[in-house]
Design an enzyme around this catalytic site. Structure first.
Site, PDB file in Angstrom:
ATOM      1  N   ALA A  46      15.593  45.446  34.876  1.00 21.50           N
ATOM      2  CA  ALA A  46      16.102  45.768  36.107  1.00 21.50           C
ATOM      3  C   ALA A  46      15.124  46.507  37.079  1.00 21.50           C
ATOM      4  O   ALA A  46      15.879  47.223  37.818  1.00 21.50           O
ATOM      5  CB  ALA A  46      17.577  46.092  36.126  1.00 21.50           C
ATOM      6  N   ARG A  94      10.756  38.313  47.351  1.00 21.08           N
ATOM      7  CA  ARG A  94      10.951  37.133  47.935  1.00 21.08           C
ATOM      8  C   ARG A  94      12.556  37.039  48.419  1.00 21.08           C
ATOM      9  O   ARG A  94      12.688  36.270  49.107  1.00 21.08           O
ATOM     10  CB  ARG A  94      10.653  35.953  46.944  1.00 21.08           C
ATOM     11  CG  ARG A  94       9.370  35.451  46.901  1.00 21.08           C
ATOM     12  CD  ARG A  94       9.008  34.314  46.178  1.00 21.08           C
ATOM     13  NE  ARG A  94       9.155  34.724  44.534  1.00 21.08           N
ATOM     14  CZ  ARG A  94       9.139  33.659  43.539  1.00 21.08           C
ATOM     15  NH1 ARG A  94       9.243  32.255  43.869  1.00 21.08           N
ATOM     16  NH2 ARG A  94       9.208  33.925  42.368  1.00 21.08           N
ATOM     17  N   ARG A 142      67.447  49.706  75.705  1.00 27.46           N
ATOM     18  CA  ARG A 142      66.384  48.961  76.996  1.00 27.46           C
ATOM     19  C   ARG A 142      67.206  49.454  78.288  1.00 27.46           C
ATOM     20  O   ARG A 142      68.374  49.602  78.249  1.00 27.46           O
ATOM     21  CB  ARG A 142      66.439  47.620  76.747  1.00 27.46           C
ATOM     22  CG  ARG A 142      67.820  46.660  76.947  1.00 27.46           C
ATOM     23  CD  ARG A 142      67.570  45.237  76.590  1.00 27.46           C
ATOM     24  NE  ARG A 142      68.812  44.441  76.706  1.00 27.46           N
ATOM     25  CZ  ARG A 142      68.915  43.364  75.914  1.00 27.46           C
ATOM     26  NH1 ARG A 142      68.391  43.100  75.070  1.00 27.46           N
ATOM     27  NH2 ARG A 142      69.987  42.865  76.116  1.00 27.46           N
TER      28      ARG A 142
END
Length: 460
Positions: free
Chosen positions: A8, A14, A446
């Site tokens: 590794a 590329r 409300r």
């Protein structure tokens, strides 16, 4: 006794990336992580990773993933050996001489950029190596188009007589399609004895591991059943090709196990996903990570499920579900988003344009449309009206909302956390609720409507 060494150290120019090649991902896992996982069934006594370019990145990545995945596998601790100069595969294995100086077993050499090798193939390679007492056993494959690969020439007993690089082959030799896969099992004491004899007398001025074949007695080739297993990754195109191969294997296996795929070419499934028979996958469905889907569920079209558990007879349409649990007989979507450990009970409906985040939903609860519930706990048989929002963030901390059984919220309600609504509560439409509400209550929060007749702007 088998030790595993994984090459590794290369950059992978590329790939056109600063990231080491072996850390590019294939199906949610890095290339080198896949190689390591293929070795788990082999129970190696040692695991060595030869690093070079981006050594710290590779080391840190593998240590993190290995700590997560190795808990139940009881694998030996990863050992990292640095190849400071990348002078070929033979040179890489030479770096193991001090580390393995007292080792007397076999060494399996793998490449960190060959991620599709199956454990069964590696087991076969090792078994044949041991049965025949070989000094080395290499994996070979018959490629339809072997141009660019070194050819392996064997006798009738599969003993290797010669490996010829493609550029050195005669026209007759090029008709041989058996190639060297670059995967070896060596008797380490014999290999260690001849490794110092390798020479870099070639165009690349590198030390090739293939040269050991000519220095060892009784080297045997083992042909892989499916040549696609040995495909290496050297470019983004190779990465895409490998993903296509992986998907072909995964989907073929699941369809053989009783899963229906309406349009397999438009579906992707990680090989960590678990599916039960009679699951139906619609087009453009994508399954990721540690996802489990139980029998009778229908997923898609156009859905992404990631690291989630889906129960039996669940329907999910045009939706995203991540890190969540969905119980049996529940309907999700279209266009719902469940994330951050959402947990939805049995027989629920989570409808269009609903988002759940870190929210627990009881059985037979409906959140039909246009709502956001974050950091909330809902009981059974709750009904959430369209446009209901939990205001869970005060600018510094997240707070929780608790909603009791059989509670109903009207459309366009805002529940300001921290907040508890009791059982059998009704929230009037358009309410902004900031205080806890006791059981069996109607809450109206409300402003009273004001009408002023004849109101319009006067023109100048």
């Amino acid at each position: 006794m088998v030790a595993v060494a994984i090459l590794a150290a290369g950059r992978g120019t590329r790939m056109k990336s600063d990231l080491p090649k072996v850390l590019h991902e294939l199906g949610g896992r890095t290339l080198v992580q896949r190689v390591l996982e293929s070795c788990v069934p082999l129970h190696p006594c040692r695991r060595l990773v030869i690093v070079g370019y981006g050594a710290d990145l590779v080391r840190n990545s593998l240590q993190q993933t290995d700590a997560i995945t190795n808990g139940n596998n009881h694998q030996p601790t990863l050992e990292f050996v640095e190849q400071k100069q990348q002078l070929g595969t033979g040179h890489a294995i030479q770096q193991l001489l001090p580390t393995l100086k007292d080792f007397t077993g076999d060494l399996l050499v793998l490449n960190g950029d060959v991620p599709l090798l199956r454990p069964d193939t590696l087991e076969q390679l090792i078994n044949i190596h041991k049965e025949h007492g070989n000094a080395a056993t290499l994996l070979a494959a018959h490629l339809p188009k072997p141009t660019g690969y070194g050819r392996v020439f064997c006798d009738s007993q599969n003993l290797v007589k010669q490996i010829v690089e493609d550029r050195d082959c005669t026209d007759a030799q090029r008709k041989n399609h058996r190639i060297n896969a670059g995967v070896y099992c060596f008797h380490w004491p014999k290999l260690a004895e001849i490794l110092p004899q390798l020479k870099a007398d070639n165009d690349q001025q590198e030390y090739y591991l293939t040269d050991t074949v000519h220095l060892l007695d009784q080297v045997m080739a083992v042909d892989v059943d499916d040549y696609r297993e040995i495909l290496g990754i050297n470019s983004r195109q190779h990465l895409a090709n490998a993903y296509h191969v992986l998907q072909d294997w995964v989907k073929t296996n699941w369809m053989a196990a009783g899963v229906t795929m309406i349009d397999p070419d438009s579906i992707t499934i990680d090989d960590t996903v678990q599916l039960e028979p009679d699951v139906i996958l619609e087009p453009q469905t994508h399954l990721r990570g540690n996802t489990i889907i139980q029998t009778g569920s229908r997923i898609g079209p156009g859905s992404l499920i990631e690291n989630s558990q889906i129960g039996k007879n669940v329907t999910i349409q045009f939706s995203v579900v991540s890190d969540s649990l969905i119980a049996d007989e529940t309907r999700i979507g279209p266009y719902a988003h469940l994330r951050g450990h959402a947990n939805v009970g049995q027989g629920c409906r989570i409808g269009n344009f609903v988002e759940l985040k870190n929210t627990q939903v009881g059985t037979s609860t409906n959140i039909a449309h246009l709502s956001y519930l974050g950091d909330a706990t809902l009981g059974d048989k709750v009904n959430i009206g369209a446009g209901t929002i939990t205001a869970n963030y005060d600018g510094v901390k997240k707070h929780r909302t608790t909603i009791g059984d059989r509670t109903k919220t009207g459309s366009n309600s805002v529940l300001v956390a921290p907040l508890t609504l009791g059982t059998d509560v009704t929230v009037a439409a358009g309410s902004i609720v900031t205080d806890d509400v006791p059981d069996d209550s109607l809450v109206i929060a409300r402003e009273r409507q004001v009408i002023k007749p004849g109101w319009r702007l006067q023109s100048e």
